[in-house]
Design a protein around this motif. Structure first.
Motif, short mmCIF file in Angstrom:
data_model
loop_
_atom_site.label_atom_id
_atom_site.label_comp_id
_atom_site.label_asym_id
_atom_site.label_seq_id
_atom_site.Cartn_x
_atom_site.Cartn_y
_atom_site.Cartn_z
N GLY A 149 -2.58 -7.63 -8.44
CA GLY A 149 -1.15 -7.37 -8.25
C GLY A 149 -0.68 -6.07 -8.88
N GLN A 150 0.62 -5.95 -9.02
CA GLN A 150 1.26 -4.74 -9.53
C GLN A 150 0.70 -4.37 -10.90
OE1 GLN A 150 3.65 -2.93 -7.83
NE2 GLN A 150 3.49 -1.41 -9.46
N GLY A 151 0.30 -3.09 -11.03
CA GLY A 151 -0.15 -2.58 -12.31
C GLY A 151 -1.62 -2.80 -12.62
N GLU A 152 -2.34 -3.53 -11.77
CA GLU A 152 -3.77 -3.74 -11.99
C GLU A 152 -4.57 -2.65 -11.27
OE1 GLU A 152 -4.84 -8.20 -12.56
OE2 GLU A 152 -3.43 -8.13 -10.86
N THR A 153 -5.87 -2.61 -11.53
CA THR A 153 -6.71 -1.56 -10.97
C THR A 153 -7.82 -2.15 -10.13
OG1 THR A 153 -6.27 -0.15 -12.89
CG2 THR A 153 -8.14 0.45 -11.50
N PHE A 154 -7.94 -1.63 -8.92
CA PHE A 154 -8.99 -2.04 -7.99
C PHE A 154 -10.16 -1.08 -8.13
CE2 PHE A 154 -11.28 -1.59 -4.04
CZ PHE A 154 -11.34 -2.85 -3.49
N HIS A 155 -11.37 -1.61 -8.20
CA HIS A 155 -12.58 -0.80 -8.20
C HIS A 155 -13.45 -1.26 -7.02
CE1 HIS A 155 -11.81 0.78 -12.27
NE2 HIS A 155 -11.42 -0.45 -12.56
N GLY A 156 -13.97 -0.33 -6.24
CA GLY A 156 -14.83 -0.75 -5.14
C GLY A 156 -14.99 0.31 -4.08
N GLU A 157 -15.40 -0.14 -2.87
CA GLU A 157 -15.67 0.75 -1.76
C GLU A 157 -14.40 1.06 -0.96
OE1 GLU A 157 -20.10 0.25 -0.05
OE2 GLU A 157 -18.80 -1.47 0.32
N GLY A 158 -14.49 2.13 -0.18
CA GLY A 158 -13.35 2.55 0.62
C GLY A 158 -12.89 1.52 1.62
N ILE A 159 -13.83 0.87 2.33
CA ILE A 159 -13.43 -0.08 3.37
C ILE A 159 -12.77 -1.31 2.75
CG2 ILE A 159 -15.65 -1.30 3.50
CD1 ILE A 159 -13.22 -0.37 6.36
N LEU A 160 -13.16 -1.68 1.52
CA LEU A 160 -12.52 -2.81 0.85
C LEU A 160 -11.13 -2.42 0.34
CD1 LEU A 160 -15.66 -4.14 -1.03
CD2 LEU A 160 -14.62 -5.05 1.04
N ALA A 161 -10.97 -1.14 0.01
CA ALA A 161 -9.64 -0.65 -0.36
C ALA A 161 -8.70 -0.73 0.84
CB ALA A 161 -9.74 0.80 -0.86
#
Length: 715
Positions: A15-27
């Motif tokens: 959610g808001q304020g968290e950070t996603f790490h991963g691949e482009g297609i998952l983004a």
């Protein structure tokens, strides 16, 4: 499914304020949920497969949000889903592999683009172009131009990709036009992070139902005379609206540089590679700061004439970096500059290759030539020296390898159930002579490589039967068409089978029934044997209950159908020979049944592990070669092509020829022995049963075997 996306599904919930790490297609997948998408559909394929796979596996979470997810039977049905956004204010996204998938979807796309949309409509296409591509080398750009679909090509970093997904919906709604987003392999698999937002539950969804159907409006139908008005709307209303939004939202990026007398216009998807090439030329740093001003086109169609003219005006020269052919962007830029009376010299395909992937090495050569002509204050010698060094290193490597890197063509997986069918087909050709074989898209296309070398054409997914339609009328022998069960449901049933029945075609169709759309990650089809897989997963004996392909063919009116087990090579050979020589006039279908070996191993491994942990008896079968019996002819290898069936030096000092050998990668499919039997080869293969947690009878039996074998051995 090829793999579990449990971790990726959890990342979708950030959610808001968290950070996603991963691949482009998952983004992209996360960005769709942040954009309040109502429905998602598509057809899997490289390099965007994970988008749909994650959504399908996250159905429980999608249900919580009210997002409908649908795995479509082909790209055309996926494109047709976007019709929901024509009359309702709902956002929809579909995905497929391009350019082959876009070919299939083009009919629906043309009609969709004509009518226009009310809700945001986004088409995420995997631009499978370049050295890592698995399809024909064409671009999606042509489809965007012909149908007036706006085309995004986002810069390959996650914050930009996510922003462009969100802005694509806004662009679509601002101009009432569907938007395509092309993602190359390098963009789909680029890794990074971005700050997430809360997911948005759509206002109209599976949880918030639309209570009343939309009012009838003939103007929203892609049908004459409405289509004549649509064409005017495209270029008089929608196009200007799109250009205004592109400028107002700042979708394209201007990267400043100190050498403002020149400039580079680059497709967004090439930006990272372009910056790397500039870094190698000494014109950029490792953080992406460039000395040469760049206009990054995150939207490659439509271009904004004023934006192009403003960037080029007053410069000595501009270099356009456009990957692939034809040079759509360069030609359009040239036309805009001409109309704006801007006489800045434009370079592009004169300094860079017309076709092929633009790697950093390729772009460096173009930048070097561009600098030498228009950037006299910069020393081009370092860039030239680097290009020369790379060329020399390549030449040295080629010489050391004796003329080049040995070819490593792709091949079937170990134990693949499709390999024995082609082994049987080789045996058939010994009697019939060379056959015309129409091949198809799928795992079975690996049979075009050695040791089989089968295939006279590949014209599209599920198109093999249709591509032999003319051949069978002038060929002395019946042609053979090969397709998988995925291709059968995708297109083969209508374009091949129904056409053959309509025209009373006298051909042979072989359907590889492995249970999945295997080449794209073993996604399920309508004929995936779910009940059988469940029984086997529970450790019970299974009885095949899914006969959907057979029932469908019978319902269509096919009279000659044979189902064979792939690994019974003699039976497959005889059935194929029967089909080719049968006096029956009409379509003959051979269904070669054998579960995808990868999927089988994924299913059996946890079962074996569980039995081992519980101390239960477990048997694993593998095969070997009796070195003393092996003749060294190696026909077995040429007929089966299994990667685990290889050669090794003989332990007999009097034998010069290597002997056949089965490596530890063997999965016990038994093809080697079946081929040896069907082709009447030397009886050198033996079956080995490796028993874990043996019973008392297993132990007694083993002792008795050793005792009696010992009696037969010479003293």
């Amino acid at each position: 499914m090829e793999r579990s996306f449990h971790r990726e599904i959890e990342a979708l919930k950030l959610g808001q304020g968290e950070t996603f790490h991963g691949e482009g297609i998952l983004a992209v997948t996360k960005a769709l949920l942040q954009s309040g998408v109502t429905y998602v559909g598509g057809y899997q394929g490289s390099p965007i497969t994970h988008l749909l796979d994650v959504m399908v596996q996250a159905r429980d979470y999608m249900d919580e949000l009210g997002v409908h997810v649908e795995a479509c039977t082909n790209e055309s049905s996926a494109a047709a889903m976007l019709a929901a956004s024509i009359m309702y204010p709902v956002r929809g996204a579909v995905t497929w592999k391009s350019v082959v998938g876009t070919n299939v979807a083009s009919d629906a796309l043309s009609n969709l683009a004509s009518a226009g949309v009310m809700g945001g409509a986004l088409i995420v296409v995997g631009e499978d172009y370049g050295e890592g591509a698995s399809v024909i080398q064409e671009r999606t750009h042509a489809f965007a131009m012909k149908s007036a679909l706006w085309l995004m090509d986002p810069r390959p970093n996650l914050p930009t990709i996510v922003r462009m997904v969100e802005k694509s919906f806004e662009l679509s709604e601002a101009s009432n036009t569907p938007v395509m987003m092309e993602l190359r392999i390098r963009a789909c698999h680029v890794r990074g992070s971005f700050d997430t937002k809360d997911n948005v539950a759509p206002a109209i969804s599976t949880r918030q139902l639309q209570t009343q159907a939309a009012n009838f409006s003939y103007d929203r139908l892609s049908h004459p005379p409405a289509t004549f008005r649509h064409e005017k709307l495209k270029y008089e209303v929608r196009l200007p609206a799109a250009r205004r939004y592109i400028v107002d939202a700042g979708l394209n990026e201007h990267l400043p540089g100190r050498h403002d007398g020149v400039g580079i216009i680059v497709q967004g998807g090439l930006t990272n590679t372009a910056l790397r090439a500039l870094q190698l030329a000494g014109l950029a740093d490792g953080e992406g700061h460039t000395d040469v001003p760049m206009l990054v086109l995150n939207v490659v169609y439509p271009l904004v004439p004023e934006q192009i003219a403003d960037f080029c005006r007053g410069k000595r020269a501009v270099l356009v970096m456009e990957e692939g052919q034809p040079d759509f962007i360069e030609q359009e830029i040239s036309a805009h500059l001409r109309r704006a009376k801007v006489d800045t010299p434009l370079h592009g395909k004169d300094l860079l290759p017309m076709g092929g992937e633009y790697t950093a090495e390729v772009l460096l050569k173009g930048i070097e030539a561009f600098m030498a002509e228009h950037l006299e204050t910069v020393d081009v010698q370092p860039a030239r020296a680097l290009s020369t060094e790379v060329a020399q290193l390549r030449a040295q490597a080629s010489e050391a390898l004796g003329g080049g890197v040995p070819q490593r063509p792709p091949n079937f997986c170990v134990g693949c159930p499709e390999r024995p069918v082609f082994a049987a087909l080789k045996l058939v050709e010994r009697d019939t002579g060379k056959l015309h074989i129409s091949t198809d898209i799928g795992c079975h296309s690996f049979a075009t490589f050695e040791p089989f070398s089968f295939g006279n054409s590949i014209l599209g997914y599920g198109m093999s039967m249709a591509s032999s339609a003319a051949v069978k009328n002038f060929s002395a022998q019946r042609p053979v068409a090969i397709m998988g069960d995925g291709g059968f449901w995708h297109n083969g049933l209508l374009s091949g089978v129904s056409s053959a029945l309509l025209n009373q075609g006298d051909g042979v169709l072989v359907i590889m029934k492995n249970g999945y759309t295997s080449a794209t990650g073993t996604q399920e089809t309508i004929s995936t044997p779910e009940q059988e897989a469940k029984q086997l997963a529970e450790g019970n004996s299974a009885t095949a209950t899914e006969t959907t392909i057979e029932d469908t063919l019978k319902g269509m009116g096919v009279k000659w159908i044979r189902t064979v087990h792939n690994y019974r090579v003699s039976r497959v050979r005889d059935t194929l020979k029967e089909a080719i020589r049968s006096p029956f006039k009409g379509l003959k279908v051979v269904i070669a049944e054998g579960e995808c070996q990868l999927e089988r191993q994924r299913r059996l491994k946890p079962i074996r592990a569980r039995r081992m942990k519980e101390g239960l008896r477990s048997v694993r079968v593998r095969y070997g070669v009796d070195e003393d019996t092996c003749t060294g002819d190696h026909s077995c290898i040429r007929l089966s092509g299994c990667p685990t069936l290889t050669v090794k030096a003989s332990s007999d000092p009097l034998r010069r020829e290597p002997v056949a050998h089965v490596t530890n990668g063997c999965v016990g499919c038994g093809l080697c022995g079946e081929v040896a039997d069907a082709a009447v080869l030397c009886p050198s293969f033996h079956q080995i049963e490796i028993i874990s947690n043996p019973s008392w009878w297993d132990r007694v039996n083993a002792r008795l075997n050793r005792f009696f074998i010992g009696l037969l051995q010479p003293a």
